[in-house]
Design an enzyme around this catalytic site. Structure first.
Site, PDB file in Angstrom:
ATOM      1  N   LYS A 124     -10.333 -41.420 -13.806  1.00 41.99           N
ATOM      2  CA  LYS A 124      -9.352 -41.110 -14.800  1.00 41.99           C
ATOM      3  C   LYS A 124      -8.602 -39.893 -15.203  1.00 41.99           C
ATOM      4  CE  LYS A 124     -10.286 -41.002 -19.215  1.00 41.99           C
ATOM      5  NZ  LYS A 124     -10.246 -41.037 -21.134  1.00 41.99           N
ATOM      6  N   ARG A 159     -16.078 -43.612 -25.649  1.00 39.26           N
ATOM      7  CA  ARG A 159     -17.772 -43.067 -25.230  1.00 39.26           C
ATOM      8  C   ARG A 159     -19.011 -43.092 -25.553  1.00 39.26           C
ATOM      9  NH1 ARG A 159     -15.668 -41.847 -19.551  1.00 39.26           N
ATOM     10  NH2 ARG A 159     -14.431 -40.355 -19.899  1.00 39.26           N
ATOM     11  N   ASP A 208     -18.233 -34.883 -20.891  1.00 36.20           N
ATOM     12  CA  ASP A 208     -17.935 -36.408 -21.731  1.00 36.20           C
ATOM     13  C   ASP A 208     -19.018 -36.772 -20.947  1.00 36.20           C
ATOM     14  OD1 ASP A 208     -15.125 -35.889 -21.967  1.00 36.20           O
ATOM     15  OD2 ASP A 208     -14.411 -35.800 -19.386  1.00 36.20           O
ATOM     16  N   ARG A 217      -6.384 -33.943 -33.277  1.00 38.56           N
ATOM     17  CA  ARG A 217      -7.112 -33.803 -32.154  1.00 38.56           C
ATOM     18  C   ARG A 217      -6.341 -32.269 -32.370  1.00 38.56           C
ATOM     19  NH1 ARG A 217      -8.794 -36.369 -27.033  1.00 38.56           N
ATOM     20  NH2 ARG A 217      -9.681 -34.521 -26.567  1.00 38.56           N
ATOM     21  N   ARG A 275      -3.142 -37.227 -13.084  1.00 38.36           N
ATOM     22  CA  ARG A 275      -3.067 -36.270 -12.250  1.00 38.36           C
ATOM     23  C   ARG A 275      -1.961 -37.494 -11.211  1.00 38.36           C
ATOM     24  NH1 ARG A 275      -7.065 -34.258 -15.114  1.00 38.36           N
ATOM     25  NH2 ARG A 275      -7.532 -32.383 -14.999  1.00 38.36           N
ATOM     26  N   GLN A 333      -8.144 -29.717 -19.215  1.00 39.68           N
ATOM     27  CA  GLN A 333      -6.664 -30.338 -19.918  1.00 39.68           C
ATOM     28  C   GLN A 333      -5.704 -28.855 -20.160  1.00 39.68           C
ATOM     29  OE1 GLN A 333      -7.553 -31.913 -23.704  1.00 39.68           O
ATOM     30  NE2 GLN A 333      -8.413 -33.588 -22.542  1.00 39.68           N
TER      31      GLN A 333
END
Length: 450
Positions: free
Chosen positions: A28, A403, A327, A129, A33, A176
């Site tokens: 991902k 997740r 993650d 977020r 990118r 990020q």
């Protein structure tokens, strides 16, 4: 599975041995990118193996809105006609990034040093977020951001008409944030410097170099120093996206805890900034081996073989490893339930600002399944009960987090009683073939009403 719409409750039942091959989707991080850098190159970039989960498709739609030409040629195959660095057009509508924190933050960075304005939004999870961690450094270039209280979406970013280069130390380990600053630096004159005290996944640096940018990485007393020379002409590339180690974590970990399992997960990217989970599992005593080690597109790749591992022991995971597996802590906390002794995960406060508060989500769900869990702001401790020891029998809240949903479904494969997630829909954002892939290995999933 859909990442939007009505909830999709799903129950995972104790399964027989998981066997066969699990061909997980493309990475991902690299998929996002590839689309963004392809859009900033001059000419046509060819991509194969792109993850076609909703998060990445939202980024593709955003690149079209900024003026790039994207063509889909069949499963995982895309071409991107780029507009060049500084060539983004102003979007005519709001950019909806769905569930993707990576997508929205990287795109904000890519447009922040062009004289255009764009408004961003997302689903309920993304709108909750924090974006200030990205918009604060983007302001140093001259960009301005106007959002809801707490720096939350919807948010309008006004790009800098005359950007200046920036020297920025990332306050918390975040690929990020680092990537957003580097992408902004592409259209700033001179050298933009990013300093990170702890190394995070380095796909952006690798790919910037691959596209022809001057991107220098050095270790110093300050930390890892990345220096980007601005205003390059990026050259179009042919990109083969490796398969995602974060997605591979689910079939690998399920095989370790389901009795009799022997599963092969081929072609997994093992970038050292992403492979912390696999190192941790081996330290716990997992029967996990790397086969056919090789390099593809500048990234290390291998086939992972995972076998049932009844002798795993709880360990203390070093906090400095967190950036390389941030993650994967939800699924590691599930594996920890089937080890002997306590697994201590420190330095994980970043989990509190992911798609959900993942520490709280896993702690509450595992407790409902009969596990003993301790937590504080920066720590998660799971007390293992050995092979087959998790009672299960609970319904766990996915909290719009892919997740979390997948982790509890994996728990149900080895628990004594079935485990239900209240909504499996968000899984589509990152792993749209999770359900059939796991069922082909031997998992037993039942959707509500079936």
């Amino acid at each position: 599975m859909s990442g939007h719409g009505d909830p999709i409750p799903m129950t995972s039942r104790r399964s027989g041995p998981l066997t066969g091959e699990a061909h997980v989707p493309g990475d991902k991080s690299i998929s996002h990118r590839s689309l963004i850098l392809g859009a900033l190159a001059v000419g046509e970039t060819h991509i194969t193996g792109l993850l076609e989960g909703q998060d990445v498709l939202d980024t593709a739609r955003a690149m079209r809105a900024f003026g790039a030409e994207l063509t889909h040629h069949g499963t995982g195959a895309w071409t991107v006609g780029g507009v060049g660095v500084g060539g983004f057009a102003e979007p005519s509508d709001v950019i909806d990034c769905g569930n993707s924190g990576t997508g929205v933050r990287l795109i904000m960075g890519a447009m922040a040093t062009s004289p255009i304005t764009a408004t961003f939004t997302g689903d309920a999870s993304l709108r909750g977020r924090p974006m200030g961690r990205v918009t604060d450094p983007l302001a140093l270039f001259g960009a301005r951001a106007y959002g809801r209280s707490g720096g939350r979406l919807p948010m309008t970013v006004v790009g800098a008409a005359e950007p200046v280069p920036v020297r920025y130390t990332v306050p918390v380990p975040s690929a990020q944030v680092k990537s957003a600053v580097l992408l902004a630096g592409l259209n700033a004159p001179g050298e933009t410097v990013v300093i990170e005290k702890e190394a995070t996944r380095d796909h952006t640096e690798r790919m910037l170099t691959g596209f022809g940018a001057q991107c220098r990485v050095e270790d110093s007393e300050e930390g890892r120093v990345i220096t980007l020379t601005g205003q390059p002409e990026l050259l179009p590339q042919t990109i083969v996206v490796p398969r995602d180690p974060s997605s591979a974590a689910f079939p690998v970990c399920a095989a370790l805890i389901v009795e009799g399992s022997d599963a092969l997960v081929p072609n997994i990217g093992l970038n050292p900034t992403r492979a912390g989970l696999f190192t941790t599992l081996q330290e716990m005593g997992a029967d996990l081996t790397f086969e056919n080690m090789r390099e593809e597109g500048g990234e290390p790749v291998a086939d992972l073989r995972a076998r049932f591992s009844p002798n795993m022991k709880g360990i203390e995971v070093p906090p400095e490893r967190a950036p390389s597996m941030i993650d994967e802590y939800p699924i590691l906390s599930v594996v920890a339930c089937f080890a002997e002794g306590a697994t201590v995960m420190k330095g994980v406060k970043e989990l509190r600002v992911k798609e959900s508060d993942r520490i709280d989500a896993m702690a509450r769900g595992l407790e409902a399944c009969g596990a003993t869990v301790e937590e504080d702001e920066d720590t998660l401790i799971v007390h293992g009960m050995g092979p087959g020891g998790l009672p299960g029998g609970a319904t766990c809240a996915a909290r719009l987090d892919h997740r979390i949903a997948m982790s509890f479904l994996c728990a149900g494969m080895a628990a004594q009683q079935p485990v239900t997630v209240d909504d499996a829909g968000p899984i589509a954002t990152s792993f749209p073939v999770f359900e059939p892939l796991m069922e082909k290995l031997g998992a037993q999933f039942v959707r509500a009403g079936e």
